[in-house]
Scaffold this motif. Structure first.
Motif, mmCIF file in Angstrom:
data_model
loop_
_atom_site.group_PDB
_atom_site.id
_atom_site.type_symbol
_atom_site.label_atom_id
_atom_site.label_comp_id
_atom_site.label_asym_id
_atom_site.label_seq_id
_atom_site.Cartn_x
_atom_site.Cartn_y
_atom_site.Cartn_z
ATOM 1 N N GLN A 1 -41.137 20.771 10.252
ATOM 2 C CA GLN A 1 -41.946 20.790 11.460
ATOM 3 C C GLN A 1 -41.526 19.680 12.428
ATOM 4 O O GLN A 1 -41.421 19.906 13.633
ATOM 5 C CB GLN A 1 -43.423 20.671 11.097
ATOM 6 C CG GLN A 1 -43.913 21.871 10.299
ATOM 7 C CD GLN A 1 -45.301 21.662 9.722
ATOM 8 O OE1 GLN A 1 -46.075 20.889 10.235
ATOM 9 N NE2 GLN A 1 -45.588 22.370 8.650
ATOM 10 N N ASP B 1 -38.066 20.483 13.930
ATOM 11 C CA ASP B 1 -38.137 21.485 14.992
ATOM 12 C C ASP B 1 -38.337 20.838 16.361
ATOM 13 O O ASP B 1 -37.751 21.270 17.350
ATOM 14 C CB ASP B 1 -39.269 22.487 14.729
ATOM 15 C CG ASP B 1 -38.921 23.505 13.674
ATOM 16 O OD1 ASP B 1 -37.731 23.608 13.305
ATOM 17 O OD2 ASP B 1 -39.844 24.195 13.202
ATOM 18 N N HIS B 2 -39.162 19.809 16.448
ATOM 19 C CA HIS B 2 -39.387 19.133 17.725
ATOM 20 C C HIS B 2 -38.200 18.271 18.132
ATOM 21 O O HIS B 2 -37.790 18.276 19.287
ATOM 22 C CB HIS B 2 -40.649 18.276 17.668
ATOM 23 C CG HIS B 2 -41.899 19.078 17.664
ATOM 24 N ND1 HIS B 2 -43.122 18.501 17.457
ATOM 25 C CD2 HIS B 2 -42.149 20.388 17.825
ATOM 26 C CE1 HIS B 2 -44.063 19.436 17.503
ATOM 27 N NE2 HIS B 2 -43.478 20.595 17.709
ATOM 28 N N GLY C 1 -35.474 18.494 23.137
ATOM 29 C CA GLY C 1 -35.897 17.290 22.434
ATOM 30 C C GLY C 1 -34.771 16.286 22.244
ATOM 31 O O GLY C 1 -34.945 15.081 22.461
ATOM 32 N N SER D 1 -35.259 20.553 19.082
ATOM 33 C CA SER D 1 -35.522 21.642 20.025
ATOM 34 C C SER D 1 -34.470 21.596 21.131
ATOM 35 O O SER D 1 -33.737 20.608 21.273
ATOM 36 C CB SER D 1 -36.920 21.499 20.631
ATOM 37 O OG SER D 1 -36.968 20.371 21.491
ATOM 38 N N THR E 1 -41.899 19.475 26.032
ATOM 39 C CA THR E 1 -41.109 18.696 25.084
ATOM 40 C C THR E 1 -41.653 17.280 24.958
ATOM 41 O O THR E 1 -41.798 16.749 23.849
ATOM 42 C CB THR E 1 -39.628 18.662 25.527
ATOM 43 O OG1 THR E 1 -39.131 20.006 25.573
ATOM 44 C CG2 THR E 1 -38.779 17.838 24.582
ATOM 45 N N ASP F 1 -45.742 13.415 18.205
ATOM 46 C CA ASP F 1 -45.032 13.084 16.969
ATOM 47 C C ASP F 1 -44.816 11.578 16.804
ATOM 48 O O ASP F 1 -44.283 11.137 15.784
ATOM 49 C CB ASP F 1 -43.673 13.790 16.914
ATOM 50 C CG ASP F 1 -43.796 15.284 16.681
ATOM 51 O OD1 ASP F 1 -44.877 15.740 16.255
ATOM 52 O OD2 ASP F 1 -42.807 16.000 16.927
ATOM 53 N N HIS G 1 -44.818 17.167 22.855
ATOM 54 C CA HIS G 1 -44.522 17.245 21.423
ATOM 55 C C HIS G 1 -44.004 15.908 20.891
ATOM 56 O O HIS G 1 -44.428 15.446 19.828
ATOM 57 C CB HIS G 1 -43.488 18.335 21.130
ATOM 58 C CG HIS G 1 -43.994 19.726 21.261
ATOM 59 N ND1 HIS G 1 -45.063 20.208 20.557
ATOM 60 C CD2 HIS G 1 -43.561 20.759 22.022
ATOM 61 C CE1 HIS G 1 -45.277 21.469 20.877
ATOM 62 N NE2 HIS G 1 -44.373 21.824 21.771
ATOM 63 N N LEU G 2 -43.084 15.285 21.633
ATOM 64 C CA LEU G 2 -42.482 14.036 21.167
ATOM 65 C C LEU G 2 -43.488 12.892 21.189
ATOM 66 O O LEU G 2 -43.450 12.016 20.318
ATOM 67 C CB LEU G 2 -41.239 13.710 21.998
ATOM 68 C CG LEU G 2 -40.073 14.697 21.852
ATOM 69 C CD1 LEU G 2 -38.966 14.361 22.832
ATOM 70 C CD2 LEU G 2 -39.552 14.732 20.419
#
Length: 127
Positions: free
Chosen positions: A21, A24-25, A31, A28, A63, A70, A66-67
């Motif tokens: 998971q 994936d980020h 990413g 990407s 993006t 995370d 997501h980063l």
């Protein structure tokens, strides 16, 4: 809580594995470029958009969300009109970007060799 493990195999190849998971980020389409662009300097949103050729505002925004979620990128909003939003790498993001930088350096050093091999194999692809 442990995640599912495939029989006779490694859990990292299972889609429910946390590492998959996160990967994936990081890997990407955009990413990698965001992490590499922020390597060594903090940038505002428009600076990132200008630096990363071909990324749309929508995809860059997604993006970055997501980063940030995370823990790889931090986001700072200055209370101005319009708001100034700056992004940079966290310690975790710096470690990630440094490792990606090593891979990217290898790719730059070997890109011509790889493209020559593709041409010989008749599998030249464009972006």
């Amino acid at each position: 809580m442990p995640w599912p493990v495939r029989e006779g195999g490694s859990e990292v190849f299972h889609r429910q594995c946390p590492a998959v998971q996160v990967l994936d980020h990081i890997t990407s389409r955009w990413g990698i470029w965001v992490l590499l662009a922020l390597r060594g300097e903090d940038l505002r949103f428009f600076e990132l958009r200008e630096r990363i050729d071909g990324v749309s505002e929508k995809m860059l925004s997604q993006t970055l969300k997501h980063l940030v979620a995370d823990g790889l990128v931090w986001r700072r909003v200055e209370p101005t009109v319009p708001p100034q939003v700056t992004y940079g790498l966290t310690d975790l993001g710096t470690g990630t970007a440094d490792r990606l930088g090593g891979i990217f350096d290898w790719i730059k050093d070997n890109a011509e060799t790889v493209l020559d091999a593709r041409a010989k194999a008749g599998t030249v692809e464009s972006r």
